[in-house]
Design a protein around this motif. Structure first.
Motif, PDB file in Angstrom:
ATOM      1  N   PRO A 133       9.017  -3.054   0.740  1.00  0.00           N
ATOM      2  CA  PRO A 133       9.074  -1.659   0.293  1.00  0.00           C
ATOM      3  C   PRO A 133       7.919  -0.823   0.812  1.00  0.00           C
ATOM      4  O   PRO A 133       6.991  -1.328   1.464  1.00  0.00           O
ATOM      5  CB  PRO A 133       9.023  -1.790  -1.235  1.00  0.00           C
ATOM      6  CG  PRO A 133       8.301  -3.073  -1.466  1.00  0.00           C
ATOM      7  CD  PRO A 133       8.692  -3.984  -0.340  1.00  0.00           C
ATOM      8  N   ALA A 134       7.960   0.453   0.493  1.00  0.00           N
ATOM      9  CA  ALA A 134       6.943   1.397   0.942  1.00  0.00           C
ATOM     10  C   ALA A 134       5.573   1.015   0.414  1.00  0.00           C
ATOM     11  O   ALA A 134       5.435   0.513  -0.701  1.00  0.00           O
ATOM     12  CB  ALA A 134       7.305   2.806   0.463  1.00  0.00           C
ATOM     13  N   THR A 136       3.444  -1.284   1.445  1.00  0.00           N
ATOM     14  CA  THR A 136       2.996  -2.682   1.514  1.00  0.00           C
ATOM     15  C   THR A 136       2.216  -2.980   2.787  1.00  0.00           C
ATOM     16  O   THR A 136       1.827  -4.128   3.012  1.00  0.00           O
ATOM     17  CB  THR A 136       4.201  -3.637   1.415  1.00  0.00           C
ATOM     18  OG1 THR A 136       5.201  -3.253   2.370  1.00  0.00           O
ATOM     19  CG2 THR A 136       4.808  -3.600   0.023  1.00  0.00           C
ATOM     20  N   LYS A 138       3.147  -2.770   6.024  1.00  0.00           N
ATOM     21  CA  LYS A 138       3.885  -3.376   7.145  1.00  0.00           C
ATOM     22  C   LYS A 138       3.481  -2.751   8.476  1.00  0.00           C
ATOM     23  O   LYS A 138       3.081  -3.451   9.417  1.00  0.00           O
ATOM     24  CB  LYS A 138       5.400  -3.198   6.950  1.00  0.00           C
ATOM     25  CG  LYS A 138       5.958  -3.708   5.656  1.00  0.00           C
ATOM     26  CD  LYS A 138       7.444  -3.468   5.560  1.00  0.00           C
ATOM     27  CE  LYS A 138       7.859  -2.018   5.659  1.00  0.00           C
ATOM     28  NZ  LYS A 138       7.393  -1.181   4.537  1.00  0.00           N
ATOM     29  N   ASP A 260      12.291  -1.361   5.628  1.00  0.00           N
ATOM     30  CA  ASP A 260      12.420  -1.326   4.167  1.00  0.00           C
ATOM     31  C   ASP A 260      13.902  -1.178   3.834  1.00  0.00           C
ATOM     32  O   ASP A 260      14.477  -0.100   3.992  1.00  0.00           O
ATOM     33  CB  ASP A 260      11.612  -0.151   3.610  1.00  0.00           C
ATOM     34  CG  ASP A 260      11.755   0.008   2.101  1.00  0.00           C
ATOM     35  OD1 ASP A 260      12.463  -0.809   1.476  1.00  0.00           O
ATOM     36  OD2 ASP A 260      11.176   0.958   1.549  1.00  0.00           O
TER      37      ASP A 260
END
Length: 335
Positions: A133-134, A136, A138, A260
């Motif tokens: 999800p947003a 995190t 990535k 995501d």
């Protein structure tokens, strides 16, 4: 009743205590049986000896983090105070190396267990899928891995790309040349680069195409070799687009694909190619997948709670019999 005075020498007190004493307040909340008072660079603690000893241990762990050049965030505080297992912040930072030294001395490193997994898996695999999800980390971690590879001369260039898909808005006609039209879609990638590379060197890299940022559609027909390639927001790529992208990779290239699956902005009649790719490529040697979750969120502390609330709402929507188990009132939610 015992008393102990803890001295905080040679540290940034504002960073340790937090803005408006936010970190100190978390310590007080975690140890409600203790009377904790801060005066200058000293903390006076009154209470049971066992509680004081536990409190002192937590303070020492925070000071150890600071001695390693790690900024004390609310998440770091929570992880230490909650005694998380081996993937907790303290253990992680004890082992984690700096990926990149960015602008103004910024130390960029994997900050959570799953981000560290990204680093490890990227070293032993040529293609890595990072899904979560947003917030995190990535994209940020992926860019740091690529910048490190460029600085260590593992690759000759970095290619950053993402689908030019509107996130629920209709942007309409955008003025300017091609670069000015596509830059809004690619801004998060520029932001990460800005943190990690001095502005003059970054401009040089961009002008000489050592670092290239382009929409996914521009990858068609190319062979991407001796490069670190990052496909960001891959949940907004179709099956055909993701297959096209993955088959561009040359023999001396490495690739990270981030996405995501809870924020797909494709039209309803189009399926995300990311779900398909992860499923059909599972088990192929040289391709790995890491899943990040709300425990990896490193943005504002409320982002983790927002993600959890939306996950709960989504589950209740799909299973109406569970709809009344949440802490929110669904009647007050409008879509």
């Amino acid at each position: 009743m015992s008393e102990r005075i803890i001295s905080l020498e040679d540290i940034n007190l504002l960073e340790f205590f937090g803005i408006n004493n936010s970190n100190l307040n978390l310590l007080k909340k975690a140890f409600p049986k203790l009377r904790i008072v801060s005066r200058g660079n000293k903390i006076k603690v009154n209470g049971a000896e066992e509680e004081i000893e536990n409190f002192h241990e937590k303070v020492n762990q925070l000071l150890e983090l600071m001695s390693r050049g790690v900024s004390i965030s609310e998440k770091n505080m929570e992880d230490i105070l909650l005694n998380l297992p081996s993937e907790n912040t303290f253990d992680h930072f004890s082992e984690s190396e700096v990926l990149v030294y960015g602008r103004n001395g910024l130390q960029v490193r994997a900050r959570t267990y799953n981000q560290r997994q990204m680093v490890r898996l990227s070293e032993s695999n040529d293609i890595l899928f990072a899904i979560g999800p947003a917030g995190t980390g990535k994209t940020y971690t992926a860019v740091a891995i690529a910048v490190r590879a460029l600085k260590n001369k593992v690759v000759k260039k970095i290619i950053l790309t993402r689908p030019a898909v509107e996130a629920g808005e209709s942007l309409g006609f955008l003025p300017g040349d091609l670069k000015e039209k596509i830059d809004p879609y690619l801004r998060p990638l520029y932001d990460a680069l800005d943190d990690m590379i001095p502005i003059d060197k970054l401009n040089y890299f961009m002008q000489n195409r050592v670092i290239e940022v382009a929409p996914l559609a521009f990858m068609r027909g190319r062979t991407l070799d001796h490069s670190y390639i990052i496909l960001d927001e891959a949940q907004n790529a179709t099956n055909a687009q993701l297959k096209m992208f993955l088959t561009r990779i040359g023999p001396a290239a490495k690739c990270i694909v981030t996405g995501d699956l809870t924020q797909i902005d494709l039209p309803k009649n189009q399926k995300s190619g990311l779900t398909t790719a992860v499923k059909i490529l599972e088990g192929i040697e040289g391709i790995a997948t890491v899943y990040l979750n709300e425990g990896d969120v490193i943005r504002h502390r409320l982002v983790k709670k927002i993600i959890h609330a939306y996950d709960r709402w989504s589950a209740d929507t799909e299973n109406p019999e569970n709809a009344n188990t949440g802490n929110y009132n669904k009647d007050n939610i409008s879509l």
